[in-house]
Scaffold this motif. Sequence first.
Motif, short mmCIF file in Angstrom:
data_model
loop_
_atom_site.label_atom_id
_atom_site.label_comp_id
_atom_site.label_asym_id
_atom_site.label_seq_id
_atom_site.Cartn_x
_atom_site.Cartn_y
_atom_site.Cartn_z
N LEU A 156 0.83 -1.19 0.00
CA LEU A 156 0.00 0.00 0.00
C LEU A 156 0.87 1.25 0.00
CD1 LEU A 156 -2.59 -0.86 2.82
CD2 LEU A 156 -2.75 -1.36 0.37
N ALA A 157 0.41 2.27 -0.68
CA ALA A 157 0.95 3.62 -0.52
C ALA A 157 -0.13 4.46 0.15
CB ALA A 157 1.33 4.23 -1.87
N ILE A 158 0.25 5.22 1.17
CA ILE A 158 -0.69 6.05 1.93
C ILE A 158 -0.06 7.43 2.09
CG2 ILE A 158 -1.90 6.35 4.13
CD1 ILE A 158 -1.86 3.30 4.46
N ILE A 159 -0.84 8.49 1.84
CA ILE A 159 -0.29 9.84 1.87
C ILE A 159 -1.07 10.72 2.84
CG2 ILE A 159 -1.70 10.81 -0.01
CD1 ILE A 159 1.01 12.06 -1.05
N THR A 160 -0.34 11.65 3.48
CA THR A 160 -0.95 12.51 4.49
C THR A 160 -1.43 13.83 3.91
OG1 THR A 160 1.13 13.60 5.11
CG2 THR A 160 0.57 11.57 6.27
N ASP A 161 -2.45 14.37 4.55
CA ASP A 161 -2.94 15.73 4.30
C ASP A 161 -3.07 16.37 5.69
OD1 ASP A 161 -4.36 18.04 3.94
OD2 ASP A 161 -6.06 17.14 2.91
N GLU A 162 -2.03 17.11 6.07
CA GLU A 162 -1.98 17.62 7.45
C GLU A 162 -2.31 19.10 7.56
OE1 GLU A 162 0.64 15.47 10.26
OE2 GLU A 162 1.88 15.20 8.49
N ASP A 163 -2.97 19.65 6.54
CA ASP A 163 -3.47 21.01 6.59
C ASP A 163 -2.38 21.99 7.03
OD1 ASP A 163 -5.91 20.07 5.69
OD2 ASP A 163 -6.68 19.75 7.70
N HIS A 164 -2.65 22.81 8.06
CA HIS A 164 -1.70 23.84 8.49
C HIS A 164 -0.37 23.25 8.95
CE1 HIS A 164 -4.58 27.18 8.26
NE2 HIS A 164 -5.48 26.34 8.75
N ALA A 165 -0.38 22.02 9.47
CA ALA A 165 0.84 21.40 9.99
C ALA A 165 1.82 21.02 8.89
CB ALA A 165 0.49 20.17 10.83
N SER A 166 1.44 21.17 7.63
CA SER A 166 2.33 20.78 6.54
C SER A 166 3.45 21.80 6.29
CB SER A 166 1.53 20.57 5.25
OG SER A 166 0.95 21.79 4.83
N GLN A 167 3.32 23.01 6.81
CA GLN A 167 4.33 24.04 6.54
C GLN A 167 5.59 23.76 7.35
OE1 GLN A 167 3.01 28.14 6.28
NE2 GLN A 167 4.91 28.86 7.22
N VAL A 168 6.76 23.83 6.68
CA VAL A 168 8.04 23.59 7.32
C VAL A 168 9.05 24.62 6.81
CG1 VAL A 168 7.66 21.10 7.62
CG2 VAL A 168 8.72 21.95 5.51
N GLU A 169 10.16 24.70 7.50
CA GLU A 169 11.27 25.55 7.06
C GLU A 169 12.44 24.66 6.68
OE1 GLU A 169 14.30 28.77 9.03
OE2 GLU A 169 12.15 29.08 9.41
N LEU A 170 12.95 24.85 5.46
CA LEU A 170 14.08 24.05 4.99
C LEU A 170 15.39 24.55 5.61
CD1 LEU A 170 13.12 23.72 1.21
CD2 LEU A 170 12.49 22.23 3.13
N GLU A 171 16.45 23.79 5.42
CA GLU A 171 17.73 24.13 6.02
C GLU A 171 18.25 25.48 5.55
OE1 GLU A 171 20.46 20.98 5.33
OE2 GLU A 171 19.46 19.57 6.70
N ASP A 172 17.89 25.87 4.31
CA ASP A 172 18.35 27.15 3.78
C ASP A 172 17.45 28.31 4.19
OD1 ASP A 172 16.10 26.72 2.26
OD2 ASP A 172 17.13 26.67 0.33
N GLY A 173 16.46 28.04 5.07
CA GLY A 173 15.56 29.07 5.54
C GLY A 173 14.33 29.27 4.69
N GLN A 174 14.23 28.54 3.58
CA GLN A 174 13.09 28.69 2.68
C GLN A 174 11.85 28.01 3.27
OE1 GLN A 174 13.80 27.00 -1.18
NE2 GLN A 174 12.16 28.13 -2.17
N THR A 175 10.70 28.64 3.10
CA THR A 175 9.44 28.04 3.53
C THR A 175 8.98 27.02 2.50
OG1 THR A 175 8.78 30.02 4.75
CG2 THR A 175 7.03 28.49 4.14
N ALA A 176 8.57 25.87 2.96
CA ALA A 176 8.08 24.81 2.07
C ALA A 176 6.92 24.10 2.76
CB ALA A 176 9.21 23.83 1.74
N TRP A 177 6.36 23.13 2.03
CA TRP A 177 5.22 22.38 2.57
C TRP A 177 5.51 20.90 2.38
CZ3 TRP A 177 5.34 27.05 0.44
CH2 TRP A 177 4.72 28.09 1.16
N ARG A 178 5.21 20.11 3.40
CA ARG A 178 5.65 18.72 3.44
C ARG A 178 4.48 17.77 3.66
NH1 ARG A 178 9.78 17.44 8.09
NH2 ARG A 178 7.86 17.55 9.33
N SER A 179 4.55 16.66 2.97
CA SER A 179 3.60 15.57 3.18
C SER A 179 4.42 14.29 3.40
CB SER A 179 2.69 15.40 1.96
OG SER A 179 1.83 14.28 2.11
N THR A 180 3.82 13.34 4.10
CA THR A 180 4.48 12.06 4.34
C THR A 180 3.84 10.98 3.46
OG1 THR A 180 4.99 12.65 6.63
CG2 THR A 180 5.02 10.31 6.08
N LEU A 181 4.68 10.27 2.74
CA LEU A 181 4.25 9.11 1.96
C LEU A 181 4.78 7.87 2.65
CD1 LEU A 181 2.99 7.99 -0.74
CD2 LEU A 181 5.32 8.06 -1.66
#
Length: 319
Positions: A23-48
């Motif tokens: 199975l492949a299962i993917i997350t939709d975590e709404d506001h919790a998906s926003q993250v900051e990358l190592e270079d300081g850039q804002t990005a959005w993350r999901s878990t597969l």
Amino acid sequence: MTALPADQQRYRRYTPETTQYTLAIITDEDHASQVELEDGQTAWRSTLRYDRLYRSETGAGQVRYTFEDIPADQGGEHHLISLIAEGGRGAEFSELVMFGKRLLTFDDRTGLVCEIRHENQLIPRQILMTGSGDERFKGFKSEWATLRGDQLVVGSHGKNPQESWIKLLDRDYRLRSIDWQDRYQRMREALGVGPDGYVIHEAAEWHPERRQWLFFPRKISSEPFDEPVDERTKGGNTLVIADEDFTDIRTLTVGERVPERGVSSIKLVPGRPNECIGLKSVEIGDRTETYLFSFDLDGRVLQEDTLIGAYKCEGVEIL
């Protein structure tokens, strides 16, 4: 020899003798998906995540499915990073579908359609816009997706006119938009919600063998929408089965209703015309949970709700 349509290829990718699936299962975590990358850039993350599913039969012929997670350190969990957002939100992936050899996912915030490659790479292929696509500069709230013939069908929750359109994509990602308000209304009538009620769809599948639509609403209510009440009490356990043009619609009760749990994705088990798997999501304030379950098209539960994790997953596919 004429190649089988994409929906038949997907359905027949396993035989009736298969007893183990990935199975492949993917997350939709709404506001919790926003993250900051190592270079300081804002990005959005999901878990597969990847998991295993096993099918067995008892001596009496009773079918059972069992779930087994693959640990993260054994390749069972990967992060998908998106740099595209709308209104400060992104990577809210609501479905997974195999389209040929491509695993696709759909962002219900931005309208992005992405291929997933090498387990953690997102390749944007199309952007779906709300309604007909000509009305507003707003991403389509993709909630369900399936294959019918050689086309990918992507739909929304059907709660209002803008989210009652579907999107059709071919193998080259060429796009058409079709108004499905009448079909959503027929399902509302079949469910008997009345003029003040609502139905929220997040799980649908086209059955290529039986030529039927399967819709498993996440929420069903005969009362007007009230968010705290909706979160805790409106989860449904009623499957809608419709013919090709939605003129013949019936409903089927599947298991016991747990009011806070609503179905967010379903899939036919390849090679098993009467058996399905699905996800149920819980979303009450900041509390989120996801469960996997299995059932057949006669209403029997083949696997009780099995906790996946304390986060919201809205897409499952059998690889």
